[in-house]
Motif scaffolding. Structure first.
Motif, PDB file in Angstrom:
ATOM      1  N   VAL A 201       0.837  -1.211   0.000  1.00  0.00           N
ATOM      2  CA  VAL A 201       0.000   0.000   0.000  1.00  0.00           C
ATOM      3  C   VAL A 201       0.874   1.264   0.000  1.00  0.00           C
ATOM      4  O   VAL A 201       0.679   2.160  -0.824  1.00  0.00           O
ATOM      5  N   LEU A 202       1.830   1.308   0.897  1.00  0.00           N
ATOM      6  CA  LEU A 202       2.631   2.540   1.005  1.00  0.00           C
ATOM      7  C   LEU A 202       3.500   2.813  -0.220  1.00  0.00           C
ATOM      8  O   LEU A 202       3.497   3.936  -0.728  1.00  0.00           O
ATOM      9  N   PRO A 203       4.238   1.786  -0.732  1.00  0.00           N
ATOM     10  CA  PRO A 203       5.003   2.053  -1.964  1.00  0.00           C
ATOM     11  C   PRO A 203       4.104   2.523  -3.108  1.00  0.00           C
ATOM     12  O   PRO A 203       4.476   3.422  -3.867  1.00  0.00           O
ATOM     13  N   ILE A 204       2.892   1.932  -3.196  1.00  0.00           N
ATOM     14  CA  ILE A 204       1.988   2.347  -4.290  1.00  0.00           C
ATOM     15  C   ILE A 204       1.483   3.771  -4.043  1.00  0.00           C
ATOM     16  O   ILE A 204       1.377   4.577  -4.964  1.00  0.00           O
ATOM     17  N   PHE A 205       1.216   4.098  -2.798  1.00  0.00           N
ATOM     18  CA  PHE A 205       0.758   5.465  -2.487  1.00  0.00           C
ATOM     19  C   PHE A 205       1.836   6.480  -2.872  1.00  0.00           C
ATOM     20  O   PHE A 205       1.557   7.527  -3.470  1.00  0.00           O
ATOM     21  N   LYS A 206       3.073   6.124  -2.543  1.00  0.00           N
ATOM     22  CA  LYS A 206       4.196   7.019  -2.849  1.00  0.00           C
ATOM     23  C   LYS A 206       4.305   7.215  -4.374  1.00  0.00           C
ATOM     24  O   LYS A 206       4.417   8.340  -4.871  1.00  0.00           O
ATOM     25  N   LYS A 315     -17.664   0.757  15.926  1.00  0.00           N
ATOM     26  CA  LYS A 315     -16.903   1.514  14.934  1.00  0.00           C
ATOM     27  C   LYS A 315     -15.789   2.311  15.606  1.00  0.00           C
ATOM     28  O   LYS A 315     -16.067   3.137  16.476  1.00  0.00           O
ATOM     29  N   TYR A 316     -14.572   2.061  15.193  1.00  0.00           N
ATOM     30  CA  TYR A 316     -13.426   2.831  15.693  1.00  0.00           C
ATOM     31  C   TYR A 316     -12.830   3.573  14.504  1.00  0.00           C
ATOM     32  O   TYR A 316     -12.423   2.951  13.518  1.00  0.00           O
ATOM     33  N   ASP A 317     -12.854   4.875  14.627  1.00  0.00           N
ATOM     34  CA  ASP A 317     -12.424   5.759  13.536  1.00  0.00           C
ATOM     35  C   ASP A 317     -11.141   6.418  14.012  1.00  0.00           C
ATOM     36  O   ASP A 317     -11.183   7.374  14.773  1.00  0.00           O
ATOM     37  N   ILE A 318     -10.010   5.844  13.605  1.00  0.00           N
ATOM     38  CA  ILE A 318      -8.764   6.222  14.276  1.00  0.00           C
ATOM     39  C   ILE A 318      -7.702   6.755  13.307  1.00  0.00           C
ATOM     40  O   ILE A 318      -7.695   6.410  12.129  1.00  0.00           O
ATOM     41  N   SER A 319      -6.832   7.600  13.851  1.00  0.00           N
ATOM     42  CA  SER A 319      -5.638   8.020  13.113  1.00  0.00           C
ATOM     43  C   SER A 319      -4.459   7.247  13.682  1.00  0.00           C
ATOM     44  O   SER A 319      -4.177   7.347  14.884  1.00  0.00           O
ATOM     45  N   VAL A 320      -3.843   6.454  12.836  1.00  0.00           N
ATOM     46  CA  VAL A 320      -2.616   5.733  13.213  1.00  0.00           C
ATOM     47  C   VAL A 320      -1.706   5.729  11.982  1.00  0.00           C
ATOM     48  O   VAL A 320      -2.193   5.964  10.872  1.00  0.00           O
ATOM     49  N   PRO A 321      -0.406   5.446  12.165  1.00  0.00           N
ATOM     50  CA  PRO A 321       0.449   5.416  10.971  1.00  0.00           C
ATOM     51  C   PRO A 321      -0.093   4.403   9.948  1.00  0.00           C
ATOM     52  O   PRO A 321      -0.514   3.304  10.330  1.00  0.00           O
ATOM     53  N   VAL A 322      -0.067   4.783   8.667  1.00  0.00           N
ATOM     54  CA  VAL A 322      -0.646   3.913   7.631  1.00  0.00           C
ATOM     55  C   VAL A 322       0.001   2.523   7.645  1.00  0.00           C
ATOM     56  O   VAL A 322      -0.668   1.510   7.440  1.00  0.00           O
ATOM     57  N   GLY A 355     -10.452   2.714   4.840  1.00  0.00           N
ATOM     58  CA  GLY A 355     -10.250   4.106   5.229  1.00  0.00           C
ATOM     59  C   GLY A 355      -9.504   4.933   4.219  1.00  0.00           C
ATOM     60  O   GLY A 355      -9.350   4.547   3.057  1.00  0.00           O
ATOM     61  N   HIS A 356      -9.077   6.062   4.724  1.00  0.00           N
ATOM     62  CA  HIS A 356      -8.517   7.104   3.871  1.00  0.00           C
ATOM     63  C   HIS A 356      -6.998   7.124   4.061  1.00  0.00           C
ATOM     64  O   HIS A 356      -6.485   7.725   5.005  1.00  0.00           O
ATOM     65  N   ILE A 357      -6.300   6.444   3.157  1.00  0.00           N
ATOM     66  CA  ILE A 357      -4.841   6.315   3.282  1.00  0.00           C
ATOM     67  C   ILE A 357      -4.188   7.696   3.283  1.00  0.00           C
ATOM     68  O   ILE A 357      -3.308   7.982   4.097  1.00  0.00           O
ATOM     69  N   GLY A 358      -4.661   8.543   2.374  1.00  0.00           N
ATOM     70  CA  GLY A 358      -4.054   9.864   2.240  1.00  0.00           C
ATOM     71  C   GLY A 358      -4.142  10.678   3.519  1.00  0.00           C
ATOM     72  O   GLY A 358      -3.356  11.606   3.733  1.00  0.00           O
ATOM     73  N   ASP A 359      -5.096  10.356   4.384  1.00  0.00           N
ATOM     74  CA  ASP A 359      -5.276  11.127   5.627  1.00  0.00           C
ATOM     75  C   ASP A 359      -4.808  10.338   6.855  1.00  0.00           C
ATOM     76  O   ASP A 359      -5.020  10.788   7.988  1.00  0.00           O
ATOM     77  N   GLY A 360      -4.242   9.142   6.649  1.00  0.00           N
ATOM     78  CA  GLY A 360      -3.805   8.329   7.789  1.00  0.00           C
ATOM     79  C   GLY A 360      -4.960   7.919   8.689  1.00  0.00           C
ATOM     80  O   GLY A 360      -4.814   7.764   9.896  1.00  0.00           O
ATOM     81  N   ASN A 361      -6.129   7.705   8.098  1.00  0.00           N
ATOM     82  CA  ASN A 361      -7.355   7.455   8.868  1.00  0.00           C
ATOM     83  C   ASN A 361      -7.892   6.051   8.574  1.00  0.00           C
ATOM     84  O   ASN A 361      -8.327   5.752   7.471  1.00  0.00           O
ATOM     85  N   LEU A 362      -7.804   5.193   9.610  1.00  0.00           N
ATOM     86  CA  LEU A 362      -8.309   3.822   9.484  1.00  0.00           C
ATOM     87  C   LEU A 362      -9.691   3.704  10.119  1.00  0.00           C
ATOM     88  O   LEU A 362      -9.914   4.170  11.237  1.00  0.00           O
ATOM     89  N   HIS A 363     -10.621   3.057   9.402  1.00  0.00           N
ATOM     90  CA  HIS A 363     -11.907   2.698  10.006  1.00  0.00           C
ATOM     91  C   HIS A 363     -11.824   1.222  10.394  1.00  0.00           C
ATOM     92  O   HIS A 363     -11.790   0.349   9.522  1.00  0.00           O
ATOM     93  N   LEU A 364     -11.738   0.994  11.691  1.00  0.00           N
ATOM     94  CA  LEU A 364     -11.687  -0.369  12.225  1.00  0.00           C
ATOM     95  C   LEU A 364     -13.095  -0.701  12.692  1.00  0.00           C
ATOM     96  O   LEU A 364     -13.599  -0.078  13.630  1.00  0.00           O
TER      97      LEU A 364
END
Ligand code: FAD
Ligand code: MLT
Ligand code: ZN
Length: 440
Positions: A201-206, A315-322, A355-364
């Motif tokens: 995911v991260l290499p592709i995002f980059k 629903k856990y709507d969290i910011s954590v490192p991608v 979630g939103h990779i660009g915003d570092g936001n995971l929906h768990l």
């Protein structure tokens, strides 16, 4: 989410700011609690629920566009305007709303501002803290604060409107919103990639950012379990089974730009580049027509609905490192397995991540057959501690509401919480505005 039940005996639907002011004055004098409600789509659990006997103040009848400037794109509207209706209003002028979310057909612009909703376009257009130009707010004592400015620049002291953005109705009632809308892109396209592994995911995002640069407008993630739920509940058209095989992760990439040929060529080139590296992706599907564009978006946008159809959601709507998205989901699943609550009768059906990779936001999302104290005890404070260990946020974009007020300290220092309480007191020393929400 059906978790909290209201006790209110009265719903008021004011038609003007003056009426809101009169209602608040009345309630202030008599110390009557008031819960603002917009489109009622909020995922701040219990945020819009009158848990005692508060009066519900519904903004649905304040739904007029006040003005639109087709040169600057500044839109001024009543807080009760539905987001999608606003999009339709400005589309003929060649503009779009800077915010987009799955709930667009029901949520109000006032509710969006009150929750500081993020959504699918944040990567491109930024947060409401940047796009909102001004607000009109009625304070708990009925005072009307008119800051409905359409100015881009205004450094005349404290930027008061920022306090109401994301306050979840605890400081006042938002009655009007002035917002800067961006020009409508001339060409929009999307593609979905099925990945060989989450690590990609991260290499592709980059790569995506580097190759698509100014035309990149969304980069969304969903795991295999989330995809399967959408397909199971027939909310999205499945991708070719033989091509995605056992892909554990998917990303959706959207571009929005000003030149169709140029944008399509860029996207095609990007797709060829990532597809040529077999270690990165299993397959990629590029939308060929509007219908397919919507079908691809449905695979991502329908996940919340699929989760609700499957069962009761924690629903856990969290910011954590991608880089930790997948492990956070896996650790949560392991935790439930250890407690004997995973895929057992009455227990948890599935744990999904999107979630939103660009915003570092995971929906768990933990989907259970029914809500139970046992499941909640297994998840909390476990999830909050996990987030804290990454110095993350326990609420990235949905808010705190009633359910998470006790957990604020996992993401805010005690000094910050003390200052928030002081600010709340300045606006609402009688504690009538959405009592019990955000702050305990
Ligand atoms: P409500 O649910 O009515 O209220 C939400 C909170 O704001 C409550 O605390 C309420 O008291 C307060 N409030 C409402 N109106 C006012 C007002 N005028 N003045 C003061 N306080 C007020 N959120 C995201 O951030 N990103 C997403 O991608 C996203 N996708 C979603 C997809 C779906 C399918 C759904 C159902 C929800 C999604 N959400 C998302 C949640 C999002 O926060 C809400 O949909 C929306 O912003 C809330 O607007 P609303 O008008 O429905 O507010
Ligand atoms: C989303 O990104 O789909 C929304 O925030 C809704 C959700 O998390 O369920
Ligand atoms: Zn979201």
């Amino acid at each position: 989410m059906g978790k909290y039940k209201g006790q209110s005996r009265l719903v008021l639907k004011p038609k003007s700011t003056q009426e809101v002011s009169q209602i608040m004055k009345h309630c202030w004098e008599r110390r009557i609690g008031v819960v603002p409600q917009g489109g009622n789509t909020g995922l701040v659990e219990g945020g819009g629920v009158p848990v005692k006997d508060e009066v519900v103040l519904n903004l649905g009848s304040m739904n007029k566009v006040r003005s639109f400037d087709p040169v600057s794109g500044a839109l001024v509207a009543d807080a009760g305007c539905v987001l999608e209706v606003l999009s339709q209003h400005i589309a003929p002028h060649g503009y779009i709303m800077p915010i987009d979310l799955g709930a667009k057909g029901s949520c109000h612009i006032g509710g969006n501002v009150a929750t500081n909703a993020g959504g699918l376009r944040l990567l491109r257009y930024g947060s409401l803290h940047g796009t909102v130009l001004g607000l009109e707010v009625v304070l708990p004592d009925g005072t009307i604060i008119d800051q409905l400015s359409t100015l881009r620049k205004d450094n005349t002291g404290y930027d008061l409107k920022q306090l109401f953005i994301g306050a979840e109705g605890t400081l006042g009632i938002i009655t009007g919103v002035s917002i800067l809308t961006p020009p409508m892109p001339q060409s929009t396209n999307n593609l979905v990639l099925a990945l060989n592994s989450f690590e990609n995911v991260l290499p592709i995002f980059k790569k995506t950012r580097a190759r698509l640069s100014e035309i990149l407008s969304a980069f969304e993630y969903f795991d295999r379990n989330a995809y399967e739920l959408v397909v199971k509940h027939k909310l999205g058209k499945p991708l070719a089974e033989d091509e995605i095989a056992d892909a554990p992760a998917f990303v959706l990439v959207e571009t929005s730009g000003g030149n169709k040929e140029h944008d399509e060529a860029k996207l095609q080139e990007f797709l060829e580049e990532v597809m040529s590296d077999e270690s990165l992706v299993k397959t990629g599907v590029l939308a060929q027509a509007t219908e397919q564009f919507q079908q691809l978006w449905a695979l991502r946008e329908s996940i919340p609905e699929a989760v609700s159809k499957e069962g009761k959601a924690y629903k856990y709507d969290i910011s954590v490192p991608v880089s930790t998205f997948e492990s956070v989901v896996a650790k949560t699943r392991e935790r439930l397995q250890e407690k004997g609550l995973y895929q057992t009768p009455g227990g948890v059906r599935e744990v999904v991540g999107y979630g939103h990779i660009g915003d570092g936001n995971l929906h768990l999302n933990v989907v259970a057959e029914k809500y139970s104290d046992e499941i909640e005890a297994a998840l909390e404070p476990f999830v909050y501690e996990l987030v804290e260990s990454h110095r993350g946020s326990i609420s990235a974009e949905h808010g705190i509401g009633l359910m998470k007020a006790h957990a604020l300290h996992y993401s805010k220092s005690k000094e910050s919480i003390a200052l928030m309480k002081k600010i709340k007191n300045v606006f609402d020393e009688r504690g009538i505005m959405n009592p019990g929400k955000v702050l305990e």
